[in-house]
Design a protein around this motif. Sequence first.
Motif, PDB file in Angstrom:
ATOM      1  N   HIS A 229      -6.297   4.767  10.370  1.00 17.65           N
ATOM      2  CA  HIS A 229      -5.476   5.948  10.648  1.00 17.65           C
ATOM      3  C   HIS A 229      -4.301   6.073   9.702  1.00 17.65           C
ATOM      4  O   HIS A 229      -3.651   7.101   9.661  1.00 17.65           O
ATOM      5  CB  HIS A 229      -4.970   5.910  12.090  1.00 17.65           C
ATOM      6  N   ASN A 230      -4.037   5.017   8.950  1.00 21.59           N
ATOM      7  CA  ASN A 230      -2.916   5.036   8.008  1.00 21.59           C
ATOM      8  C   ASN A 230      -3.230   5.983   6.853  1.00 21.59           C
ATOM      9  O   ASN A 230      -4.138   5.729   6.059  1.00 21.59           O
ATOM     10  CB  ASN A 230      -2.702   3.606   7.508  1.00 21.59           C
ATOM     11  N   PRO A 231      -2.519   7.066   6.720  1.00 16.82           N
ATOM     12  CA  PRO A 231      -2.854   8.050   5.678  1.00 16.82           C
ATOM     13  C   PRO A 231      -2.661   7.468   4.275  1.00 16.82           C
ATOM     14  O   PRO A 231      -3.423   7.784   3.361  1.00 16.82           O
ATOM     15  CB  PRO A 231      -1.885   9.210   5.939  1.00 16.82           C
ATOM     16  N   GLU A 232      -1.662   6.609   4.067  1.00 15.75           N
ATOM     17  CA  GLU A 232      -1.442   6.016   2.741  1.00 15.75           C
ATOM     18  C   GLU A 232      -2.673   5.208   2.327  1.00 15.75           C
ATOM     19  O   GLU A 232      -3.158   5.299   1.206  1.00 15.75           O
ATOM     20  CB  GLU A 232      -0.221   5.084   2.761  1.00 15.75           C
ATOM     21  N   LEU A 233      -3.143   4.399   3.271  1.00 12.59           N
ATOM     22  CA  LEU A 233      -4.294   3.550   2.965  1.00 12.59           C
ATOM     23  C   LEU A 233      -5.520   4.405   2.695  1.00 12.59           C
ATOM     24  O   LEU A 233      -6.291   4.138   1.761  1.00 12.59           O
ATOM     25  CB  LEU A 233      -4.555   2.596   4.126  1.00 12.59           C
TER      26      LEU A 233
ATOM     27  N   PHE B  44       6.525  -0.002   8.317  1.00 12.24           N
ATOM     28  CA  PHE B  44       5.439   0.618   7.549  1.00 12.24           C
ATOM     29  C   PHE B  44       4.270   0.917   8.455  1.00 12.24           C
ATOM     30  O   PHE B  44       4.006   0.184   9.405  1.00 12.24           O
ATOM     31  CB  PHE B  44       4.995  -0.316   6.424  1.00 12.24           C
ATOM     32  N   PRO B  45       3.540   1.965   8.143  1.00 11.05           N
ATOM     33  CA  PRO B  45       2.365   2.265   8.964  1.00 11.05           C
ATOM     34  C   PRO B  45       1.385   1.091   8.893  1.00 11.05           C
ATOM     35  O   PRO B  45       1.282   0.443   7.847  1.00 11.05           O
ATOM     36  CB  PRO B  45       1.762   3.516   8.310  1.00 11.05           C
ATOM     37  N   PRO B  46       0.701   0.787   9.977  1.00 10.54           N
ATOM     38  CA  PRO B  46      -0.213  -0.362   9.990  1.00 10.54           C
ATOM     39  C   PRO B  46      -1.434  -0.102   9.101  1.00 10.54           C
ATOM     40  O   PRO B  46      -1.763   1.047   8.807  1.00 10.54           O
ATOM     41  CB  PRO B  46      -0.619  -0.468  11.460  1.00 10.54           C
TER      42      PRO B  46
ATOM     43  N   ILE C 121       2.507   5.457 -11.763  1.00  9.77           N
ATOM     44  CA  ILE C 121       2.262   4.314 -12.665  1.00  9.77           C
ATOM     45  C   ILE C 121       1.185   3.410 -12.060  1.00  9.77           C
ATOM     46  O   ILE C 121       0.219   3.023 -12.721  1.00  9.77           O
ATOM     47  CB  ILE C 121       3.555   3.522 -12.899  1.00  9.77           C
ATOM     48  N   SER C 122       1.324   3.099 -10.792  1.00 19.15           N
ATOM     49  CA  SER C 122       0.327   2.242 -10.152  1.00 19.15           C
ATOM     50  C   SER C 122      -1.036   2.914 -10.123  1.00 19.15           C
ATOM     51  O   SER C 122      -2.069   2.265 -10.313  1.00 19.15           O
ATOM     52  CB  SER C 122       0.755   1.911  -8.720  1.00 19.15           C
TER      53      SER C 122
ATOM     54  N   VAL D 263       0.841  -1.191   0.000  1.00 21.16           N
ATOM     55  CA  VAL D 263       0.000   0.000   0.000  1.00 21.16           C
ATOM     56  C   VAL D 263       0.880   1.247   0.000  1.00 21.16           C
ATOM     57  O   VAL D 263       0.663   2.190  -0.761  1.00 21.16           O
ATOM     58  CB  VAL D 263      -0.935   0.000   1.228  1.00 21.16           C
ATOM     59  N   TYR D 264       1.909   1.169   0.800  1.00 25.07           N
ATOM     60  CA  TYR D 264       2.812   2.318   0.880  1.00 25.07           C
ATOM     61  C   TYR D 264       3.458   2.588  -0.476  1.00 25.07           C
ATOM     62  O   TYR D 264       3.473   3.715  -0.979  1.00 25.07           O
ATOM     63  CB  TYR D 264       3.882   2.032   1.944  1.00 25.07           C
TER      64      TYR D 264
END
Length: 474
Positions: free
Chosen positions: A97-101, A91-93, A19-20, A12-13
């Motif tokens: 709360h994970n901003p990437e996710l 990596f953030p869980p 590209i993705s 996810v990160y």
Amino acid sequence: MKTLRGWLSPLVYLSNNWISLVGVIVVTAATVSWMVFLPITLRGSALHPYFGIVLYLLLPGIFIGGLLLIPIGIYLNRRRKRAKGEMPTDFPPLDPHNPELRKLAAFVAGTTFINIIIASQFSYSAVRYMDTVGFCGQTCHTVMQPEFTAHQRSPHSRVECVTCHIGPGASWFVRSKFSGAGQVVAVALNNYPRPIPVPVRNLRPARETCETCHWPQKFGEDRLRDIVSYGEDESNTVSHTVLMLHLGGGMSRVGIHGRHLGEGISVRYYASDEKRQTIPWVEYTAAGKTTVYASGNANPDPSQLRQMDCVDCHNRPTHIYQLPVRAMDQALGTGEISAALPFVKKQGVAILKQPYATEQEAEARIPAALEDFYRNNYPQVYAQRRDEISRSAKALLAIFQHNVFPAMKVTWGTYPNNLGHTDFDGCFRCHDEQHTAKEGTTITQDCSACHNILASDEKNPKILVDLGLVQAAK
Ligand code: HEC
Ligand code: HEC
Ligand code: HEC
Ligand code: HEC
Ligand code: HEC
């Protein structure tokens, strides 16, 4: 041992790269379009085969392409981060709360929403469009031009291509996809056969398509046909052949239709050539009794047999190509070509039969040839009837354009018409008195089995005079 989350969180990160993200857009777009189109096809309405190209080839291709972009983007992102030494060890869980996710989820949701709006707007009209005669007949213009042109001028010009070529129901629709896909590839590679070969291998049994409109039992009445022809003499003398065709159907009498397609009747045959013009073996079943008629010693394998249906006689119900003599007779009959011009029938046929390498050549030479004929041989007629001559010359060119297609190598007689027996073998492929059963009986060629000939090439046949269709001779 890493947990599933432990695997996913770096992905996810790392998927946060353009590209993705393009891959995600492509995948959602393909999925949404597919889901919008799918119910329409499962409903089983008759759709155009090329629509299936989009659904079954193009969309999955795009989908897979998009899917591949995602790991490629992740891989490149990882390499870049590693090289720069930016790769985090932790990596953030994967929790809300994970901003990437959150970013990824919002992105997927956003693109899906936009895709749904776009797809729902264009899909209905796109589907309708692909169903139309215009799309089938004109998209691959050169390829379908002969069939399209003939269709436009036939009794079925209001019947869409897909009604006969695919018909209702989902299974034939799916089958047509595969052949349709092959056709598009052939067109793209420009290696399609010219002319397009017949018979159409994957044509649906005609009774399932034709009988959505025509009810064979209806053909109870005989049909009177007045076949008008013009002579090759100076005055293009008119004559009539009048037939009473015993069409029959099964209610009032067993005629042409009833004898091959009536209740409990089945005709199966074996054709030794691709075009089904040579038929050495015929099996006739009526009221439980089966008779085999053979000419020569053909002994076909059951898998090679064809069940006779409408298109074995009506193989040209809509793609009707005429021969020069017939086409001239028709144009003279309607007055498009003036029968008052001396020798116009003879000249017209002769001009049409000349070879023309391209449409442009025909356009330049055909009208000029007819005009020249009168200018050189009948200067007086030419002077008095110039308009009539030039109108007839244009009509002559039109005959050519409706029947000959140099780009597709379609010329006079390329596609035989199996209805009748005068221009092509047609009925006489079987009805030739050469097909004999064990008991010695043959498939009849008795003229009156199929029609009474009420007049044969007569100027003023009594029957037409009686019916008030022609004037009695003075
Ligand atoms: C009334 C039914 C009907 C309609 C409508 C119809 N076709 Fe056909 N088509 C046929 C039949 C029957 C054949 C010939 C079958 C055979 O001999 O195998 C055929 C044959 C063809 C062929 C093979 C080449 C040839 O000339 O025989 C092509 C290509 C074709 N059709 C395209 C089209 C297109 C394009 C349209 C719409 C513009 C269309 N058809 C509309 C019934 C139909
Ligand atoms: C969607 C309906 C429809 C389908 C499907 C259809 N037809 Fe027709 N057909 C018609 C109509 C309507 C006419 C009458 C046209 C007219 O009189 O101008 C007609 C006319 C005809 C005629 C008479 C033509 C003439 O010269 O008078 C024949 C023969 C025929 N159809 C055969 C077929 C065959 C064979 C098929 C299947 C391959 C077929 N039809 C499929 C609607 C259909
Ligand atoms: C054995 C050959 C044969 C078969 C099989 C056959 N027909 Fe015919 N059909 C004819 C002939 C011959 C005519 C008359 C053509 C003419 O008028 O010149 C005709 C005429 C027609 C007509 C026009 C009739 C009218 O009264 O206007 C239609 C419609 C028709 N056929 C539909 C069909 C359909 C649908 C099937 C399949 C269920 C079928 N035919 C099967 C030979 C056949
Ligand atoms: C594939 C072969 C085949 C073709 C093509 C074919 N027929 Fe037939 N036809 C038969 C057979 C088989 C019989 C039945 C012979 C018997 O009575 O045992 C038959 C019977 C008939 C009969 C009844 C004859 C009688 O003795 O009363 C008529 C009428 C007829 N056909 C007309 C036609 C017409 C018109 C065409 C062309 C448009 C045609 N057929 C094309 C195979 C064919
Ligand atoms: C198996 C059925 C059948 C038999 C047998 C048959 N015919 Fe025909 N004939 C037809 C059909 C069907 C047509 C009409 C074709 C059309 O629709 O234009 C026709 C058309 C004709 C025509 C008109 C041709 C034209 O200019 O369009 C003549 C003439 C003719 N037949 C003569 C004969 C003679 C003579 C015999 C006997 C030796 C015979 N036929 C036997 C089915 C038959």
